[in-house]
Scaffold this active site. Structure first.
Site, short mmCIF file in Angstrom:
data_model
loop_
_atom_site.label_atom_id
_atom_site.label_comp_id
_atom_site.label_asym_id
_atom_site.label_seq_id
_atom_site.Cartn_x
_atom_site.Cartn_y
_atom_site.Cartn_z
N SER A 194 0.73 -1.18 -0.15
CA SER A 194 0.12 -0.04 0.01
C SER A 194 0.88 1.25 0.04
O SER A 194 1.53 1.44 -0.74
CB SER A 194 -0.78 0.09 1.19
OG SER A 194 -1.99 0.67 0.98
N ASP A 219 -9.55 -6.29 -3.03
CA ASP A 219 -9.10 -5.34 -2.42
C ASP A 219 -10.08 -4.32 -2.97
O ASP A 219 -10.24 -3.67 -4.19
CB ASP A 219 -7.68 -4.84 -2.87
CG ASP A 219 -6.96 -3.93 -2.28
OD1 ASP A 219 -7.70 -3.15 -1.75
OD2 ASP A 219 -5.75 -4.07 -2.06
N HIS A 266 -7.44 -5.77 1.07
CA HIS A 266 -6.35 -5.22 1.26
C HIS A 266 -5.54 -5.54 2.47
O HIS A 266 -6.07 -5.43 3.74
CB HIS A 266 -6.78 -3.67 1.51
CG HIS A 266 -5.64 -2.57 1.21
ND1 HIS A 266 -5.11 -2.30 0.27
CD2 HIS A 266 -5.12 -1.86 2.24
CE1 HIS A 266 -4.14 -1.47 0.07
NE2 HIS A 266 -4.24 -1.15 1.47
#
Ligand SMILES: *[C@@H]1O[C@H](CO)[C@@H](O)[C@H](O)[C@H]1NC(C)=O
Length: 330
Positions: free
Chosen positions: A36, A122, A157
């Site tokens: 991320s 995600d 995620h």
């Protein structure tokens, strides 16, 4: 007396933050990875220092300079609306930065090894954004097969592991997901090749220790650059006693810094078990929450300075100093 001294010295090493050490590492085998905001930062670091960084592993990351110095662009286009990402602008910024000498010439990326992952579930950084990251790299990376993409795991995620974390397809606050998929091994194997995969029963044998980060970030008032005073380093036993080893740097995502997860990112994402069997040193530098960075993200929108995505960025500069320390030149 002598014994007492030894005890004191050992106590000093075991407790608190020690000085990051110098090891016998191959300077031509330096790689980085992240999740991320850590993936966005790994991309920035690799593009800025492509002469030195031969491989990257990017999980749920946005393209280089996607946010263009703007938080709203970061949370909007660069996480949710890939159709709004104009890659031409990002290539243009890359080229301008090469011209001004603030990032290495893009020709270095031709031989880079790139691993890119996006989970099908995600919803935080959607797969379309990650595919833009792939497209960004395809403009520079030449060798067939040098870019590996994994887009078929039903992961939410987070960092996918094969033994630890929350349910793979559900959101969880640690952002570490048990997906029956060892992302740390897969990305390192793509970067280096020929690695030994640890069995799921393998327990890390080396030492994970805190090191003093502050010495690498004496660049500006501390709140400006958003870094913790300490980071983690994992050193397998052979690397401790002088074996030739390789250095990999793993950047955590937002809300995964030491202030929140303590050492969980450094302990449970699976890097250390791979490191053990393959003589890799893993560095886990740590960001910190500040007023302008409440979630402790790596800077991928410009909270530290307008130069954040280049060699002049505070965080890029500090991490580069850590590498030089490990190599023995800082
Ligand atoms: C993307 O950016 C380029 C360069 O700034 C510009 O010429 C082009 O019109 C833009 N494309 C879109 C669809 O906005």
């Amino acid at each position: 007396m002598k014994q007492l001294l030894v005890v004191l010295v050992l106590a000093g090493v075991c407790r608190g933050q020690s000085r990051l050490g110098t090891y016998n590492v191959d300077p031509a085998a330096l790689s980085v990875s992240g999740l991320s905001s850590g993936a966005a930062f790994a991309t920035q670091f690799q593009v800025a220092h492509s002469e030195e960084v031969m491989g990257v592993g990017l999980l749920a990351g946005a393209p280089y300079y996607c946010a263009k110095g703007n938080l709203m662009t970061a949370v909007d286009a660069c996480m949710k609306y890939p159709q709004s990402i104009n890659l031409s602008n990002l290539h243009l910024y890359t080229q301008q930065s090469v011209k001004s000498g603030t990032v290495d010439p893009v020709c270095n990326m031709a031989s880079a090894r790139v691993f890119i992952f996006s989970g099908t579930k995600d919803t935080v950084v959607v797969p379309g954004v990650v595919k833009k990251l792939e497209e960004y790299y395809r403009a520079y990376v030449a060798a067939p097969g040098a870019i590996a993409t994994v887009y078929d795991i039903p992961a939410h995620h987070g960092f996918p592991t094969d033994r630890y974390g929350g349910a793979c397809g559900s959101p969880n606050s640690d952002y570490i997901n048990n997906c029956n998929y060892n992302a740390a091994y897969e990305l390192l194997e793509h970067i280096y090749g020929g690695l030994q995969k640890p069995p799921t029963s393998h327990v890390a044998q080396g030492q994970l220790t805190l090191f003093d980060q502050a010495e690498f970030f004496k660049l500006a008032p501390a709140p400006t650059y958003g870094m913790d005073t300490a980071g983690y380093v994992y050193v397998p036993p052979p690397c401790h006693i002088g074996a030739r080893c390789r250095l990999h740097i793993a950047f955590h995502g937002c809300l995964q810094q030491r202030g929140i997860l303590a050492d969980r990112y450094a302990k449970t994402t699976g890097y250390n078990e791979v490191a053990d069997l393959n003589n890799l040193i893993i560095l886990y530098p740590q960001a910190k929450k500040t007023l302008t960075n409440p979630n402790g993200c790596w800077d991928w929108w410009g909270y530290s300075s307008y130069a954040y995505a280049t060699k002049n960025g505070y965080q890029v500069t500090g991490v580069h100093r850590m590498i030089r320390r490990v190599l023995g030149t800082y």
